[in-house]
Design an enzyme around this catalytic site. Structure first.
Site, PDB file in Angstrom:
ATOM      1  N   LYS A 163       0.828  -1.207   0.000  1.00  0.00           N
ATOM      2  CA  LYS A 163       0.000   0.000   0.000  1.00  0.00           C
ATOM      3  C   LYS A 163       0.862   1.257   0.000  1.00  0.00           C
ATOM      4  O   LYS A 163       0.569   2.220  -0.715  1.00  0.00           O
ATOM      5  CB  LYS A 163      -0.916   0.003   1.231  1.00  0.00           C
TER       6      LYS A 163
ATOM      7  N   HIS B 134      -5.035 -28.873 -35.366  1.00  0.00           N
ATOM      8  CA  HIS B 134      -5.932 -27.739 -35.119  1.00  0.00           C
ATOM      9  C   HIS B 134      -7.044 -28.112 -34.146  1.00  0.00           C
ATOM     10  O   HIS B 134      -8.213 -27.778 -34.350  1.00  0.00           O
ATOM     11  CB  HIS B 134      -6.492 -27.211 -36.429  1.00  0.00           C
TER      12      HIS B 134
END
Length: 543
Positions: A127, A307
């Site tokens: 933070k 494919h």
């Protein structure tokens, strides 16, 4: 720090640069034993480590020093009044929770490895990245040391480190949530000694490479049943993918691509490459599709994929026979294909494959004799699956703005649960072929039609926008082999026209889900041809 990898090397570099190091527990002792100055965290807090190490860093003297925004004069003044020194670098390795779970430890031992103070420091430092650098992995240490020679990190570097840190704690919390979701109500005796986290006080420091974590997390995990009747997908989806491996490119050369690995994955992403040039994006896609097909069978099976669609699938008494039968289905399309086997590739299988141009072979293993044959093919990629290879319990598909999740399609209605709607009961050989075809058609992209004979596909029609065209493709590819074959359709025939193409080609038995408003029309066509037809009562769409 639970992971001491590179610790002393980093501590030496910090000490040599005049950095004051503050640490906890065994980490502090190890740094001191190596001859480097180190301050125990209890000296900073004025409070001893307590409750078997559960409370060490949860103190204002630590968190105020991490969270103070030194860009604000009021924060500086308040720290001075409180006599708290600011931290500029925090290094934390969280308790080894995932590793403890994986070890099969008792519940209380697992619970002790839920880090509290570590994540609090990580989040605090992340933070306050405007002032503090945070490192959560030894992989960052070389960059931290380099930063010592450059006067500290840049804001952009600290922002990147902060992003890594939040992803890290999110993934950690996800693992804890998964554990509780899977182990509700368990109880055991206490048995745990927690590891140590640590923090280091330093001048502005490190830079880090890319995070290595692709993560999306929240507090609640999906739950999954054990079969189609009980399977559920719900709650908040939490994902963690690590170990990024850049690929040459994606599906096309202008697309960037990276392989990420699931933290607990046991699939194609974790396979060991034994030989050949590096895997491509398309190689991975096809190899995974091939595995999906081959591992649908208990007997030795081979799938050849191009494919993401099968050129051939077959079973046999051994992998060499299964490969030969699968290749015979469509030798033209199999050129440059990807092969998956669900058994070790032995010499006979290697000899069957070696003269056929193949991109990838993936299998649970390769005998030394098979490797000697296949490694003569310079570019052939050989992948060995993890010994504990397992399919994913959840299938995901990204779409714009979200994600689809589903339980994998691994259920196959048993033959005894099928309904005979036309013709005579199948004899043993026909039944075996129908059962094979019903499993194999699941691997074919919808709309899917698969013709089979003697435990092998002989014609495949896939990916068409209407079932008639898929039937036509399957028949055309099978040629004369269509006569006497059986057919499987992944979904019902909406009209009799597609089925009629199969009947005219000489198909003798058909399995399909049923459920069309025109089932009567379709069944009547099968009866008129004297062909056996079963309704399986389940569909196997694959998109």
């Amino acid at each position: 720090m639970s992971d001491k990898t590179g610790l002393l090397d980093l501590a030496a570099a910090l000490a040599a640069a005049g950095v004051e190091i503050v640490s906890t527990g065994s980490t502090a002792k190890q740094i001191a034993a190596a001859g480097h100055p180190v301050t125990e965290v209890s000296t900073v807090t004025g409070f001893p480590e307590s409750l078997d190490g559960r409370v060490k860093t949860l103190h204002p003297a630590v968190h105020a020093g991490i969270l103070a925004d030194l860009r604000l004069a009021t924060h500086e003044a308040e720290l001075a009044a409180l006599e708290i020194a600011p931290f500029e670098l925090v290094v934390v390795n969280l308790y080894p929770f995932v590793e403890t779970v994986a070890s099969g430890a008792a519940p209380d031992a697992v619970i002790e490895q839920i880090d509290i103070g570590g994540p609090a420091m990580v989040r605090s430092a992340a933070k306050n990245h405007a002032n503090v650098a945070i490192a959560v992995s030894p992989e960052s240490y070389p960059q931290l040391k380099k930063a010592l020679t450059l006067g500290g990190t840049t804001l952009a570097q600290r922002q990147r480190l902060a992003g890594e840190a939040f992803a890290h704690t999110a993934a950690y919390d996800t693992a804890v949530a998964e554990y509780f979701a899977a182990n509700v109500g368990l109880r055991a005796d206490r048995a745990a000694v927690p590891s140590s986290s640590s923090q280091m006080k330093a001048t502005p420091q490190p830079s880090a490479g890319k995070s290595g974590v692709l993560s999306a997390a929240n507090a609640e995990m999906p739950s999954f049943g054990t079969g189609p009747e009980t399977a559920e997908v719900g709650g908040v989806l939490a994902l963690e993918y690590r170990d990024p491996t850049p690929l040459r490119y994606g599906e096309n050369s202008h697309q960037a691509a990276t392989l990420y690995r699931a933290a607990d994955g046991r699939g194609i992403a974790q396979a060991e490459q034994l030989h050949g040039k590096e895997m491509s994006y398309n190689n991975y896609v096809d190899a995974d599709a091939a595995l999906r097909a081959a591992y649908d069978f208990a007997e030795p099976a081979v799938a050849i994929i191009k494919h993401a669609n099968p050129c051939g699938i077959a079973v046999g008494p051994d992998i060499a026979t299964a490969h030969r039968r699968a290749h015979e289905c469509d030798p033209v399309s199999a050129y440059g294909g990807v092969i998956a086997a669900n058994r070790t590739i032995d010499l006979a299988a290697a000899e069957s494959i070696k003269d056929i141009f193949t991109e990838v072979i993936v299998a649970p293993g390769f005998t030394p004799e098979a490797l000697a044959v296949l490694e003569a093919k310079k570019n052939l990629r050989l992948l060995k699956l993890p010994t504990d290879y397992a399919r994913e319990g959840l299938e995901l598909r990204q779409l714009s703005g979200g994600m689809l999740a589903q339980v994998p399609d691994t259920h196959f209605a048993a033959f005894d649960d099928w309904t005979l709607v036309s013709g005579a009961q199948a004899d043993a050989a026909t039944r075996a072929d129908l059962e094979f075809a019903w499993r194999a058609v699941r691997a074919v992209k919808s709309n899917a039609i698969l013709l089979a004979h003697a435990g092998a596909s002989v014609g495949v029609g896939m990916g068409q926008v209407n079932r008639v065209d898929s039937c036509r493709l399957a028949v055309d590819r099978a040629g004369a082999r269509a006569r006497g074959s059986v057919a499987a359709s992944d979904a019902f025939f909406p009209f009799a026209d597609g089925l009629q193409l199969l009947l005219d080609a000489g198909v003798t038995a058909v399995v399909q889900p049923g459920g069309s408003v025109r089932d009567t029309e379709v069944v009547d066509a099968a009866k008129d041809a004297g062909v056996t037809m079963y309704f399986s009562g389940e569909r196997h769409f694959f998109h």
